[in-house]
Design a protein around this motif. Structure first.
Motif, PDB file in Angstrom:
ATOM      1  N   VAL A 178       0.845  -1.188   0.000  1.00 38.89           N
ATOM      2  CA  VAL A 178       0.000   0.000   0.000  1.00 38.89           C
ATOM      3  C   VAL A 178       0.879   1.237   0.000  1.00 38.89           C
ATOM      4  O   VAL A 178       1.805   1.362   0.817  1.00 38.89           O
ATOM      5  N   THR A 179       0.593   2.166  -0.923  1.00 35.53           N
ATOM      6  CA  THR A 179       1.308   3.431  -0.957  1.00 35.53           C
ATOM      7  C   THR A 179       0.372   4.529  -1.435  1.00 35.53           C
ATOM      8  O   THR A 179      -0.804   4.287  -1.738  1.00 35.53           O
ATOM      9  N   ASP A 180       0.876   5.735  -1.484  1.00 38.16           N
ATOM     10  CA  ASP A 180       0.118   6.913  -1.882  1.00 38.16           C
ATOM     11  C   ASP A 180       0.242   7.117  -3.402  1.00 38.16           C
ATOM     12  O   ASP A 180       1.311   6.856  -3.962  1.00 38.16           O
ATOM     13  N   PRO A 181      -0.808   7.581  -4.076  1.00 33.75           N
ATOM     14  CA  PRO A 181      -0.672   7.858  -5.510  1.00 33.75           C
ATOM     15  C   PRO A 181       0.422   8.878  -5.824  1.00 33.75           C
ATOM     16  O   PRO A 181       0.913   8.928  -6.948  1.00 33.75           O
ATOM     17  N   GLU A 182       0.820   9.658  -4.827  1.00 32.30           N
ATOM     18  CA  GLU A 182       1.959  10.566  -4.987  1.00 32.30           C
ATOM     19  C   GLU A 182       3.207   9.801  -5.426  1.00 32.30           C
ATOM     20  O   GLU A 182       4.078  10.341  -6.106  1.00 32.30           O
ATOM     21  N   PHE A 183       3.266   8.522  -5.053  1.00 31.81           N
ATOM     22  CA  PHE A 183       4.455   7.720  -5.341  1.00 31.81           C
ATOM     23  C   PHE A 183       4.154   6.635  -6.369  1.00 31.81           C
ATOM     24  O   PHE A 183       4.651   5.504  -6.270  1.00 31.81           O
ATOM     25  N   ALA A 184       3.385   7.000  -7.375  1.00 34.85           N
ATOM     26  CA  ALA A 184       3.080   6.056  -8.450  1.00 34.85           C
ATOM     27  C   ALA A 184       4.359   5.564  -9.135  1.00 34.85           C
ATOM     28  O   ALA A 184       4.425   4.422  -9.593  1.00 34.85           O
ATOM     29  N   PHE A 185       5.386   6.409  -9.176  1.00 31.10           N
ATOM     30  CA  PHE A 185       6.654   5.995  -9.789  1.00 31.10           C
ATOM     31  C   PHE A 185       7.240   4.801  -9.034  1.00 31.10           C
ATOM     32  O   PHE A 185       7.821   3.894  -9.639  1.00 31.10           O
ATOM     33  N   LEU A 186       7.075   4.793  -7.728  1.00 35.98           N
ATOM     34  CA  LEU A 186       7.543   3.673  -6.918  1.00 35.98           C
ATOM     35  C   LEU A 186       6.651   2.453  -7.136  1.00 35.98           C
ATOM     36  O   LEU A 186       7.138   1.326  -7.292  1.00 35.98           O
ATOM     37  N   GLY A 187       5.327   2.702  -7.185  1.00 35.27           N
ATOM     38  CA  GLY A 187       4.399   1.608  -7.432  1.00 35.27           C
ATOM     39  C   GLY A 187       4.683   0.888  -8.745  1.00 35.27           C
ATOM     40  O   GLY A 187       4.619  -0.347  -8.821  1.00 35.27           O
ATOM     41  N   GLU A 188       5.011   1.650  -9.773  1.00 38.74           N
ATOM     42  CA  GLU A 188       5.312   1.043 -11.075  1.00 38.74           C
ATOM     43  C   GLU A 188       6.538   0.143 -10.990  1.00 38.74           C
ATOM     44  O   GLU A 188       6.568  -0.946 -11.583  1.00 38.74           O
ATOM     45  N   LYS A 189       7.551   0.582 -10.249  1.00 39.55           N
ATOM     46  CA  LYS A 189       8.752  -0.241 -10.102  1.00 39.55           C
ATOM     47  C   LYS A 189       8.456  -1.502  -9.306  1.00 39.55           C
ATOM     48  O   LYS A 189       8.989  -2.581  -9.618  1.00 39.55           O
TER      49      LYS A 189
END
Length: 323
Positions: free
Chosen positions: A278-289
């Motif tokens: 679970v993360t914030d959409p602010e960190f979508a770049f991290l989610g993609e990785k």
């Protein structure tokens, strides 16, 4: 009877305490260098010297919706969610000018294996933050087959002492569990060396080792610089770790974030198991990785929570994480 055991940061999450949304930030923090970990606009966005319910009721309502959205994600994944009670009027009154907090479940206590440990908080407005957790302790921890202890209360500091005294200080955000190895972050803002020494002494007879991880002085807790996603994979702000990654983690695959992203809590997501994060959409770049590594990512907008200096890991404290 609740089973109490935390095996690691990424073992499947089964029972968790999720924070309430209650805080009165004391006026004394406005010019304090101790607030250097907060985003620049935090003290402008959030009311100072009064309960957020009174000073910014619309922001309070939005903040509560963030926490409810997280709880909904947890429930959807089969996690049992416990909530602490609210502060009493007597507790608020006793806080006086020091302010009060009941807003991050991670820090006032923590769980290592089958040991539940009440923390010793450095900031004065957080020193009684464990009290709303005590009902959970009585109902869930006392009947369980586990240990339950508290870090010694901190010593009284001399007036004007910027360190707030020798402590010991030990906070859950600084404590990362990896089997029988425990990492404790020390930046000068929260946990200190004496707190880590106490934890090492307490855990040694139980087969655990404790390693101190020195942090940049602008980082509040270790989980604001390092997150263990699953075995062999981590997210880290290497600039924030003064001695680099602990030896045991140096051959893990790493996803790096810069210092600015770390101060916005990019590493403070929450694994629900080794394959869901679970993360914030602010960190979508991290989610993609993470998705490139086969991790499913759930997004919850946590902007208000993050403006107060914590995020998903800060807002939760597991009682049961095991395979």
């Amino acid at each position: 009877m609740t089973e109490i055991f935390v095996e690691s940061e990424f073992a499947p999450l089964r029972t968790v305490v999720a924070a309430q949304s209650e805080v009165a930030i004391p006026a004394s923090v406005q010019d304090s260098p101790d607030m250097r970990f907060l985003p620049e606009d935090s003290l402008r966005l959030n009311p100072i010297g009064q309960d957020m319910r009174d000073g910014a009721p619309e922001r309070q309502a939005a903040w509560e919706r963030e926490r409810e959205a997280l709880c909904a994600v947890l429930a959807r994944h089969g996690v049992r969610v416990l909530r602490p009670r609210m502060l009493t009027e007597a507790e608020k009154a006793a806080a006086g000018d020091d302010g009060y907090a009941n807003f991050f479940a991670r820090d006032p206590f923590f769980t290592i294996g089958n040991h539940v440990i009440e923390a010793s908080m450095r900031f004065r407005h957080r020193r009684t933050e464990v009290l709303p957790m005590r009902d959970i302790m009585r109902e869930q921890v006392y009947p369980a087959d586990c240990g339950y202890v508290a870090v010694p209360m901190p010593e009284i500091a001399e007036p004007g002492d910027p360190t707030l005294g020798p402590g010991p200080f030990l906070e859950g955000g600084d404590v990362l569990v990896l089997g029988e190895q425990v990492l404790v972050g020390v930046s000068g803002l929260a946990s200190n060396a004496l707190g880590a020494q106490w934890l090492a002494k307490y855990l040694a007879p139980h087969g655990y080792t404790v390693e101190v991880v020195r942090l940049d002085e602008r980082i509040l807790h270790l989980d604001c610089a390092l997150g263990l996603i699953r075995p062999g994979l981590l997210v880290v702000c290497e600039q924030a770790l003064l001695d680099g990654l602990p030896e045991t983690l140096r051959d893990w695959r790493r996803i790096t974030v810069d210092f600015d992203a770390a101060t916005r809590l990019a590493t403070n997501g929450l694994p629900l198991g080794p394959d869901v994060y679970v993360t914030d959409p602010e960190f979508a770049f991290l989610g993609e990785k993470l998705e490139d590594h086969g991790v499913r990512v759930e997004y919850v907008d946590f902007a208000i929570t993050r403006s107060l200096g914590g995020s998903f890991r800060c807002s939760t404290q597991p009682l049961l994480r095991r395979n």
